[in-house]
Design a protein around this motif. Structure first.
Motif, short mmCIF file in Angstrom:
data_model
loop_
_atom_site.label_atom_id
_atom_site.label_comp_id
_atom_site.label_asym_id
_atom_site.label_seq_id
_atom_site.Cartn_x
_atom_site.Cartn_y
_atom_site.Cartn_z
N THR A 193 0.82 -1.22 0.00
CA THR A 193 0.00 0.00 0.00
C THR A 193 0.85 1.26 0.00
O THR A 193 0.31 2.36 -0.10
CB THR A 193 -0.90 0.03 1.24
N GLY A 194 2.15 1.11 0.15
CA GLY A 194 3.01 2.28 0.28
C GLY A 194 3.27 2.67 1.72
O GLY A 194 4.00 3.64 1.98
N ALA A 195 2.69 1.95 2.68
CA ALA A 195 2.97 2.23 4.09
C ALA A 195 4.45 1.98 4.36
O ALA A 195 5.04 1.01 3.87
CB ALA A 195 2.12 1.33 4.98
N ALA A 196 5.07 2.85 5.12
CA ALA A 196 6.51 2.80 5.34
C ALA A 196 6.92 1.50 6.04
O ALA A 196 6.31 1.10 7.04
CB ALA A 196 6.95 4.00 6.18
N GLN A 197 7.95 0.85 5.50
CA GLN A 197 8.54 -0.35 6.09
C GLN A 197 7.48 -1.40 6.44
O GLN A 197 7.56 -2.06 7.48
CB GLN A 197 9.36 0.02 7.33
N TYR A 219 -6.10 -8.66 11.18
CA TYR A 219 -6.68 -7.35 11.44
C TYR A 219 -6.93 -6.62 10.13
O TYR A 219 -5.99 -6.40 9.35
CB TYR A 219 -5.74 -6.53 12.33
N ASP A 220 -8.16 -6.24 9.91
CA ASP A 220 -8.54 -5.50 8.71
C ASP A 220 -8.12 -4.04 8.90
O ASP A 220 -8.58 -3.38 9.84
CB ASP A 220 -10.05 -5.59 8.50
N PRO A 221 -7.26 -3.52 8.03
CA PRO A 221 -6.84 -2.11 8.19
C PRO A 221 -8.02 -1.14 8.26
O PRO A 221 -7.93 -0.11 8.93
CB PRO A 221 -5.98 -1.86 6.94
N THR A 249 -0.38 8.57 5.32
CA THR A 249 -1.81 8.80 5.20
C THR A 249 -2.51 7.92 6.23
O THR A 249 -1.92 6.99 6.79
CB THR A 249 -2.32 8.45 3.80
N ASP A 250 -3.78 8.18 6.46
CA ASP A 250 -4.53 7.33 7.40
C ASP A 250 -4.56 5.88 6.94
O ASP A 250 -4.44 4.96 7.76
CB ASP A 250 -5.96 7.86 7.55
N SER A 251 -4.71 5.65 5.65
CA SER A 251 -4.76 4.27 5.16
C SER A 251 -3.40 3.59 5.32
O SER A 251 -3.34 2.40 5.64
CB SER A 251 -5.21 4.23 3.70
N GLN A 252 -2.32 4.34 5.12
CA GLN A 252 -1.00 3.76 5.32
C GLN A 252 -0.74 3.45 6.79
O GLN A 252 -0.20 2.39 7.13
CB GLN A 252 0.06 4.71 4.78
N LEU A 253 -1.12 4.37 7.68
CA LEU A 253 -0.94 4.13 9.11
C LEU A 253 -1.78 2.94 9.56
O LEU A 253 -1.34 2.13 10.38
CB LEU A 253 -1.31 5.38 9.90
N ASN A 289 -0.44 -4.63 10.66
CA ASN A 289 0.68 -5.57 10.65
C ASN A 289 1.37 -5.63 12.01
O ASN A 289 1.78 -6.71 12.46
CB ASN A 289 1.69 -5.17 9.56
N TYR A 290 1.49 -4.49 12.65
CA TYR A 290 2.08 -4.44 14.00
C TYR A 290 1.25 -5.29 14.96
O TYR A 290 1.80 -6.09 15.73
CB TYR A 290 2.12 -2.98 14.44
#
Length: 513
Positions: free
Chosen positions: A188-192, A248-250, A299-303, A309-310
């Motif tokens: 999704t482009g979320a960092a790391q 967990y569904d983002p 972004t909120d979706s990336q966070l 995942n965390y």
């Protein structure tokens, strides 16, 4: 504690927020850690003595604050003479078998030159597949040295550590390593962050539990066991494997309310540590430190993707904690074993617009999980006193009926675990931040009471002070408010009353902080 000397098992994660357990956050599934809390005691104001790995882990082992044991930042190794006088070595001399499984991080991996430790990436010729300790007082050790592989950072060759050597041999042509870096669904482009295609049976959390259960199975019951089991997750990168990455569904993740930067409300170094250039001569280390420990605004979706995942990584750890607890039951150890679950520090996870960790001593980083179950531990108890992972060594000595070889700065939790009154004034956290981390040097001292938290930056005289009782999200900084001068003086006096001696001369870093 019981008359019979109990087995002592410390289980830790890496970089787990205190509010990321089911007993504090109903959105997270941690049934086995929750069961430890129900059957034992949990501390809802447990602090870490430092906000990064090496100093906080050295404090857990030794019962000493960072500026006393000398590991004042990552990149500074724990002196083996000091480490061997920690709880593992002390209990081993008293007749315990001491063992370590997982991520130690008592010494630096990415060093400037060979240091000779089993965690140094330039000293691996000394430590082949037949090495199993001793290390820092542990008679036996199986290490996950790297702990966290990064897509932008090649795996060391030859691979270091027991887990890494095992991991790289999975499948054909390093199949495990290749699968780990692949995504099981589009990024999704979320960092790391990605959903790793690594089979869960090859994951470090599974390996740590496997090796722990094997050791328990073959342990001689005539000798009590003191063991530290250290899971490397949920430290970034957030590379959760299937099926845990799907747990967990983002879209259902509840994000922090205050997830934009508010640097104008904070002391100067909050901004400086984001903008400074890490002072490292090695260009590869400098690039990794600048990019690997900082996250661009998400972004909120990336966070939400990062957070899901965390959470998945934490639930995978919990699953393996359950496997260890089941083994203790099956092998007849449970009734005579003191079990503690904790971590080294937390993660900002988007709160205040910040991510990962750094010199911003919010509760997100400083408050950590600690639960305990075993002989002499009151069931279903929540303790609100400000305690610390610094207190574990003294607690283990009390449980084993041995004396400490050092004047400890931690205090035994024995009475609190038993349900007795044992008031605490404050918990301490301290960090000399080296400029190699974020381009700015800092001297941070934090004092945390039941109601207040105050951090002093000794070099500049600046600071931050929060009234946690009324402002648990730490929005209003009263450090320079004249209306709270009396409270500030009280916190300053507590800071000066820090127990123990600060080392006169602190060692220089031998690697990347």
């Amino acid at each position: 504690m019981s008359v019979k000397r109990p087995n002592i098992i410390l289980i830790t994660s890496d970089q787990q927020r205190a509010d990321c357990n089911g007993f504090e956050n109903p959105h997270i599934k941690t049934p086995h850690i929750d069961s430890l809390a129900r059957d034992g005691t949990r501390f809802n104001a447990c602090m870490t003595p430092n906000l990064v790995c090496q100093p906080s882990r050295a404090s857990i082992l030794t019962g000493l604050l960072p500026l006393t044991h000398g590991v004042w930042d990552n990149g500074v190794d724990l002196d083996p003479k000091v480490g061997e006088r920690g709880f593992a070595g002390t209990l081993a001399k008293a007749g315990y078998r001491s063992a370590f499984i997982g991520k130690a991080h008592f010494a630096t991996k990415a060093t400037f030159a060979p240091t000779g430790t089993p965690e140094c990436n330039k000293s691996q010729a000394k430590y082949g597949p037949d090495w199993y300790g001793p290390y820092m007082g542990f008679d036996y050790a199986e290490l996950t040295v790297l702990g966290h592989t990064h897509r932008t950072r090649p795996l060391d060759r030859p691979p270091m550590g027991h887990y890494e050597r095992w991991f790289i041999s999975r499948g054909k042509d390093e199949e495990g390593y290749k699968l780990w870096a692949q995504s099981s669904r589009p990024d999704t482009g979320a960092a790391q962050t990605w959903n790793s295609a690594l089979p869960v049976s090859w994951h470090s959390s599974t390996w740590a539990a496997d090796r722990t259960i094997d050791l328990l199975t073959h342990h001689d019951k005539q000798k009590p066991l003191a063991m530290w089991v250290s899971f490397p997750d949920p430290h970034h990168p957030f590379d959760c494997p299937e099926p845990w990455s799907q747990l967990y569904d983002p879209k259902s993740i509840v994000l922090p309310k205050h997830r934009t930067m508010d640097l104008e409300r904070r002391p100067w170094w909050h901004k400086a540590q984001l903008e400074g250039v890490p002072q490292l001569a090695d260009p590869e280390m400098r690039k990794f430190r600048a990019e690997g420990s900082r996250v661009p605004v998400q972004t909120d979706s990336q966070l939400a993707e990062m957070t899901s995942n965390y959470y998945g990584m934490i639930s995978l750890i919990d699953h393996n904690v359950g496997r260890i607890l089941n083994a203790l039951d099956d092998l007849g150890y449970a009734e005579d074993t003191l079990i503690v679950y904790s971590t080294d520090h937390g993660d900002m996870l988007g709160n205040h617009g910040l991510y990962l960790k750094g010199p911003t001593p919010y509760e997100d980083l400083m408050r950590v999980t600690m639960v305990a179950r075993g002989p002499g531990v009151k069931a279903n108890q929540v303790v609100a006193e400000p305690v610390s992972t610094l207190d574990l060594a003294a607690t283990f000595y009390d449980a084993a009926g041995v004396s400490s070889p050092n004047a400890l700065q931690g205090r035994s939790l024995k009475d609190l675990l038993a349900g007795k009154s044992a008031p605490r004034d404050a918990a301490y956290s301290e960090w000399h931040v080296h400029p190699s981390r974020c381009g700015v040097g800092l001297q941070l001292r934090t004092v945390r009471t039941r109601d207040w938290k105050c951090t002093f930056e000794l070099g500049s005289g600046a600071g931050e002070m929060y009234k946690l009782k009324d402002d648990p999200k730490e929005m209003d900084n009263f450090f320079d408010d004249p209306g709270y001068a009396k409270v500030k003086k009280e916190m300053h006096d507590l800071m000066l009353a820090r127990p123990g001696k600060v080392q006169d001369k602190l060692a220089e870093p031998i690697g990347m902080a």
